[in-house]
Design an enzyme around this catalytic site. Structure first.
Site, PDB file in Angstrom:
ATOM      1  N   LYS A 118       2.520   1.252  -0.477  1.00 45.29           N
ATOM      2  CA  LYS A 118       3.017   0.712  -1.985  1.00 45.29           C
ATOM      3  C   LYS A 118       1.917   0.749  -2.466  1.00 45.29           C
ATOM      4  O   LYS A 118       2.776   1.851  -3.614  1.00 45.29           O
ATOM      5  CB  LYS A 118       2.670  -0.639  -2.460  1.00 45.29           C
ATOM      6  CG  LYS A 118       3.878  -2.053  -0.810  1.00 45.29           C
ATOM      7  CD  LYS A 118       4.111  -3.126  -1.825  1.00 45.29           C
ATOM      8  CE  LYS A 118       5.018  -4.300  -0.751  1.00 45.29           C
ATOM      9  NZ  LYS A 118       4.700  -3.897   0.789  1.00 45.29           N
ATOM     10  N   GLU A 202      -0.547  -6.112  -9.662  1.00 45.44           N
ATOM     11  CA  GLU A 202       0.914  -5.809 -10.229  1.00 45.44           C
ATOM     12  C   GLU A 202       0.737  -7.056 -11.798  1.00 45.44           C
ATOM     13  O   GLU A 202       0.226  -8.118 -11.147  1.00 45.44           O
ATOM     14  CB  GLU A 202       1.651  -5.424  -9.398  1.00 45.44           C
ATOM     15  CG  GLU A 202       1.602  -4.096  -8.877  1.00 45.44           C
ATOM     16  CD  GLU A 202       3.209  -3.745  -7.956  1.00 45.44           C
ATOM     17  OE1 GLU A 202       3.471  -2.588  -8.189  1.00 45.44           O
ATOM     18  OE2 GLU A 202       4.567  -4.748  -8.537  1.00 45.44           O
ATOM     19  N   ARG A 294      14.584   2.072   5.511  1.00 45.10           N
ATOM     20  CA  ARG A 294      15.249   1.551   6.694  1.00 45.10           C
ATOM     21  C   ARG A 294      16.521   0.756   6.088  1.00 45.10           C
ATOM     22  O   ARG A 294      16.926   1.307   5.012  1.00 45.10           O
ATOM     23  CB  ARG A 294      13.742   0.708   7.500  1.00 45.10           C
ATOM     24  CG  ARG A 294      13.801  -1.048   6.353  1.00 45.10           C
ATOM     25  CD  ARG A 294      13.669  -1.781   6.719  1.00 45.10           C
ATOM     26  NE  ARG A 294      12.527  -2.783   6.051  1.00 45.10           N
ATOM     27  CZ  ARG A 294      12.758  -3.873   5.526  1.00 45.10           C
ATOM     28  NH1 ARG A 294      14.489  -4.025   4.957  1.00 45.10           N
ATOM     29  NH2 ARG A 294      12.379  -4.349   4.500  1.00 45.10           N
TER      30      ARG A 294
END
Length: 672
Positions: A118, A202, A294
């Site tokens: 990430k 974040e 995916r």
């Protein structure tokens, strides 16, 4: 590209079964892999061929690249589909598959690597001008440094694992004093789940929606998006309900988010199915969260509103074929609304504790606009080694409200008995006016459903208990008739006036005393002597019309109804359209002892693996002090001292497998 005709599915559970069906529909042969715990699983039964790959723990089976490649070679598979979870987003697995001369049904290793972390992917997205949440995603990983960066970003923040997904390794932190513990806990969970303890920070976008865009790329340079999915109903950052389209996304916003998602995919030359996840703020601004390289758990709702088969698309792209539809052709296909819920073996009334055990009864209805992707087998065993997700139930309707109503009805006729599930909680969520209106944000469950409300909403009422008591008496009578070869006409016969039978029914820590009177012809009158609602002491009448296997048809309060039930010794599991409960007939049982844990015994709350032990024999502990960490169904359970005292016995060590209610630690309580 090497073309193939046989696909090995490197996964298990409902996604393996779904991929097998998708491959079969396109004419491909399938190979299932299984651990010892999954020897009789649904995906093993449905595949053309199945290969054993090891013991139950994932590290000895589904996470072993070497064993999966050996299985592919032994079975003659030309391609491997990773499903989701496990190795699906491991670039080294994709590379190993390609190095073995096989086709990996997914993106190239470089794209997985670029988006699999990430922190690194966020830097890529910033360069590609995709909106991102402010935060810190650098190499500095010391606890104190990350805590300081979080303060700079401004609380509240999300502490997030840089690898993996599924809500694991994520902690929402509101206070600076909580940062250190949250960082350590997130790192531990991330390391155990993904083998990577790297974290990022974040800014928390509160009261936002979680909206994701389905993207697809081929090897001819085309990348398209198939609308959005709203996954805002979450618990502990794990999705509970997903729907398409989002009630908060206009055509104009959909186009902007779709274009941003395509830009994200093109930045890494993406091929195959992928999902770009965004946070959608109340002001309409959206921010990149991550890209899942995916097929998503929630892909069926996209299939239902666009009329496509995404597994079929994966197979086409993996064989080198172009995508079957252009962006314009995709856009005009969107029709209706679809909603999906995740059916999990967990107990919402007990803090969503994952459940293991034998399935006594499984049923879910079929019909127009209904779909169930699941891995449940009646009389099968739900083991502690894997995720609690057992299946996804979905409904499509012309409108959002119609889809909701159809899904509520579908859940009402669904029974997963033998282990506790979240079925009733899903019905509760779907039935709420807040959800049925414009939709809700990611804070919905956390803010609206404290533990007390969940317990109250899911508790059975008097009518449910009365039906359970009638079924216990009736099934006991039938068992007596069968054992003694009695005529049906003798059921309920008395030589004198009828008298009430006193029954004690235990449900967890709650016990009800009922007086049940058989009036003949399977008609029962029940007085509840002790009840949760002392103001409602009216007698309940139940007439059992028919019992067909595990389904009962009955009349109560003038209405004809149906329910599912299962007997297991002194237990009776009962699922009506709104409530599921397990009752234990304790009429002749000894009285219960003191409160659990008050004697200093720490018993395993679930089958699992001991990850760490924090105490030793002879150590003095305070009430609430951490004793050990247990992992089961991909979740961590931090077990604390229920009393203050001295540790007398530590019965387990790190890495030990424990069974339900196994004694792990004994504390001698301190004198008061």
């Amino acid at each position: 590209m090497s073309r193939f005709d046989t696909v090995l599915i490197a996964n298990r559970g409902e996604i393996a079964a779904r991929i097998i069906r998708g491959c079969r529909a396109q004419g491909y042969k399938t190979v299932a892999v299984y651990s010892d715990a999954d020897a009789h699983a649904l995906h093993v039964r449905e595949a053309d061929t199945a290969v054993r790959i090891g013991a139950g723990p994932v590290g000895e089976s589904y996470l072993s690249i070497e064993k999966l490649l050996e299985a592919a070679k032994a079975s003659g598979a030309g391609a491997i589909h990773p499903g989701y979870g496990f190795l699906s987003e491991r670039h080294d697995f994709a590379q190993a598959v390609q190095d073995a001369g096989l086709v990996f049904i997914g993106p190239d290793p470089a794209a997985i690597k670029a988006m699999g972390n990430k922190s690194a992917s966020k830097e890529l997205m910033i360069a590609a001008k995709v909106p991102c949440v402010p935060g810190y995603q650098g190499d500095g990983q010391e606890d104190d440094f990350l805590a300081a960066e979080a303060v700079k970003v401004g609380l509240p923040v999300m502490v997030k694992a840089a690898s993996g997904g599924g809500g694991r390794g994520m902690r929402l932190v509101h206070e600076a004093a909580e940062l250190k513990a949250a960082i350590q806990s997130a790192r531990s969970e991330a390391t155990n789940a993904f083998g990577d303890g790297q974290l990022l920070i974040e800014k928390a976008v509160l009261n936002a929606r979680h909206v994701e865009i389905q993207v697809f790329g081929d090897r001819h340079g085309t990348v398209v998006y198939l609308g959005e999915r709203d996954c805002s109903v979450q618990r502990r950052n794990q999705k509970v309900i997903e729907e398409a389209p989002s009630p908060a996304v206009s055509d104009e916003l959909r186009a902007r988010m779709g274009e941003a998602a395509v830009a994200a995919a093109k930045a890494v030359n993406y091929v195959g199915a992928g999902t770009v996840e965004f946070m959608l703020a109340a002001d309409g601004a959206f921010y990149f969260l991550e890209m899942n390289t995916r097929l998503q758990v929630e892909h069926p709702v996209t299939e239902m509103i666009y009329g496509v088969d995404l597994v079929s698309w994966q197979l086409m792209v993996a064989n080198g074929d172009p995508l079957p539809l252009t962006q314009a052709e995709i856009d005009v296909r969107r029709h209706g609304h679809a909603i999906e819920v995740r059916l999990c073996a967990e107990d919402p009334a007990a803090g969503f504790l994952p459940q293991t055990g034998r399935v006594l009864r499984w049923h879910t209805p079929t019909g127009d606009g209904l779909r169930a992707d699941h891995c449940v087998i009646e009389d099968g065993v739900i083991s502690p080694f894997y995720d609690s997700l057992q299946g996804k139930l979905m409904a499509w309707g012309e409108t959002r409200l119609q889809a909701i109503q159809k899904l509520i009805a579908m859940l009402g006729d669904t029974a997963l008995l033998g282990v506790a599930s979240n079925r009733d909680f899903l019905i509760e969520l779907l039935s709420q006016p807040e959800f049925q209106g414009p939709g809700v944000t990611t804070s919905f469950i956390a803010e609206q459903y404290p533990a007390e409300r969940i317990q109250a909403a899911l508790a059975p009422d008097d009518a449910h208990q009365a039906l359970a008591a009638a079924l216990l008496v009736e099934t006991d009578a039938q068992a007596l008739r069968a054992a003694n070869d009695l005529d049906d006409s003798l059921l309920g016969w008395h030589s004198a006036n009828t008298s009430a039978l006193t029954i004690k029914l235990a449900r967890g820590e709650h016990t009800a005393v009922l007086e049940v009177e058989c009036l003949g012809d399977r008609e029962y009158r029940t007085d509840i002597i002790t009840t949760a609602d002392e103001q409602d002491m009216a007698a309940r009448g139940v007439r059992l019309l028919s019992i067909d296997g595990s389904r009962v048809s009955y009349i109560a309060e003038g209405r004809r109804l149906q329910a599912h039930f299962a007997r297991h010794g002194s237990q009776l599991w009962l699922a009506t359209p709104v409530c599921t409960a397990c009752y234990e007939d304790v009429t002749y049982a000894a009285e219960q002892g003191a409160e659990a844990g008050s004697d200093g015994r720490i018993l395993a709350p679930i089958d699992g693996k001991v990850m760490s032990v924090s105490v030793v024999s002879g150590q003095v502990v305070a009430k609430g002090e951490l004793l050990l960490v247990l992992e089961a169904m991909k979740m961590e359970f931090r077990l604390q001292a229920p009393v203050a005292g001295t540790v007398e016995l530590v019965n387990v060590g790190e890495g030990a497998q424990v069974g339900l209610r196994q004694l792990m630690v004994q504390i001698t309580p301190a004198a008061e």
